[in-house]
Design an enzyme around this catalytic site. Structure first.
Site, PDB file in Angstrom:
ATOM      1  N   SER A 164       0.959  -1.305  -0.013  1.00 54.22           N
ATOM      2  CA  SER A 164      -0.228   0.015  -0.052  1.00 54.22           C
ATOM      3  C   SER A 164       0.727   1.263  -0.029  1.00 54.22           C
ATOM      4  CB  SER A 164      -1.165   0.052   1.193  1.00 54.22           C
ATOM      5  OG  SER A 164      -2.050   0.818   1.163  1.00 54.22           O
ATOM      6  N   ASP A 260      -9.396  -3.224  -6.242  1.00 53.39           N
ATOM      7  CA  ASP A 260      -8.547  -2.239  -5.643  1.00 53.39           C
ATOM      8  C   ASP A 260      -8.460  -0.970  -6.157  1.00 53.39           C
ATOM      9  OD1 ASP A 260      -6.367  -0.820  -4.234  1.00 53.39           O
ATOM     10  OD2 ASP A 260      -5.630  -2.623  -3.722  1.00 53.39           O
ATOM     11  N   HIS A 290      -8.435  -4.518  -1.761  1.00 56.83           N
ATOM     12  CA  HIS A 290      -7.247  -4.153  -1.179  1.00 56.83           C
ATOM     13  C   HIS A 290      -6.902  -5.121   0.189  1.00 56.83           C
ATOM     14  CE1 HIS A 290      -4.153  -1.171  -0.703  1.00 56.83           C
ATOM     15  NE2 HIS A 290      -4.255  -1.027   0.617  1.00 56.83           N
TER      16      HIS A 290
END
Length: 316
Positions: A164, A260, A290
């Site tokens: 991330s 995502d 995600h």
């Protein structure tokens, strides 16, 4: 046929779905509420799997250019011969998270691969906006390079890895090291990386499945970049999707779920690196949102993804 969650991920998400539906999402710009919401979730996910018994840690500090002390944790598998090593940057949108919450994932990577990792406690926005977090990361890279011999690490076999925002940090680090003529980075491992401050237009096909939302991004990027977020003057070392010339960057492993927010920017980044002659391995996981590997770590797609990561770590 419309997009949908992988069935195993949907099953793992089901217990959370009701609570998430009843909760009021934090307002755009509310960093404190996101910290309060997400840090307990990250902590629980990190301890949901067993901690390896064969990994030893030690605490270290580096000094950033502005004198800040950067806390770092070194993980090494008992009895392993290091050789290579990886700097790890945790996720959290640059606004939440810390290395203690990621003890489990990092230790499991080290145990499975035998590759030691240095996890970096970079400063968080908005209290410490860009470039402070990246300078902390760069100080850690310099520290690892300088202490490589005593740690049994080959300076030419140091990689960077993150998920991330941490994936964005790892990508930015390779750009910064190249531009400064800094230490060589052997490989970049980017897991669902957060790369582009301009991703603001919702995709209705994935909107029902988002874990990290567009509002989260609209909070995180201004926290990191201030009024510059989304404008013309953001450097690639802040948002790597802004990169114009990828020549000379290290080989990349990039993966992202199809559900995502970061899907399109990650796909574009893989293409950009490829067109510059950078070796790229790219995975787009169908039905995966995600942090799917934390949500449904027993799912087939998570097992495949983790196996790929371990394989790539072992190749550095």
């Amino acid at each position: 046929m419309p997009l949908s969650l992988d069935p195993q991920i949907a099953e793992a998400l089901a217990p959370m779905a009701g609570a998430m539906a009843d909760a009021t999402p934090p307002a755009v710009g509310d960093v404190a509420a996101r910290r309060a919401l997400w840090e307990p979730i990250i902590g629980a996910a990190g301890t949901a799997q067993p901690m390896p018994a064969d990994v030893t840690t030690s605490e270290h500090h580096a000094t950033a250019d502005d004198g800040a002390q950067v806390r770092m944790r070194w993980y090494v598998k008992d009895g392993a011969t290091p050789g290579s090593a990886v700097l790890f940057f945790h996720g959290g949108g640059y606004i939440f998270g810390h290395i203690d919450l990621f003890d489990g994932p990092v230790a499991r990577y080290v145990s499975a691969s035998g590759v030691p990792m240095l996890s970096v406690e970079y400063r968080r926005a908005p209290e410490h906006p860009f470039p402070a977090p990246l300078e902390d990361a760069y100080a850690a890279l310099l520290w690892l390079h300088e202490h490589a011999a005593e740690l049994g690490v080959d300076r030419d076999r140091i990689g960077v890895m993150g998920d991330s925002a941490g994936g964005g940090m790892a990508a930015a680090m390779t750009i910064l090291a190249r531009d400064r003529g800094g230490p060589k980075i052997a490989r970049q491992i980017l897991l669902e990386p957060m790369l582009d401050d301009r991703t603001t237009t919702p995709d209705p096909h994935i909107a029902p499945y988002l874990v990290w939302s567009y509002d989260d991004s609209l909070t995180a990027w201004p926290a990191l970049l201030g009024d510059a977020a989304g404008g013309p003057d953001v450097p690639a070392t802040a948002a790597p999707a802004r990169l114009e010339d990828a020549t000379g960057l290290p080989p990349a492993y990039i993966e992202v779920g199809q559900l995502d927010v970061f899907r399109d920017e990650d796909t574009a980044y893989a293409t950009k690196l490829s067109r510059a002659g950078v070796p790229v391995e790219f995975h787009l996981h169908p039905g995966a949102p995600h942090e799917f590997d934390s949500i449904a770590f027993d799912s087939d797609v998570a097992r495949r993804a983790v196996a790929d990561r371990i394989r790539v770590l072992g190749s550095i």
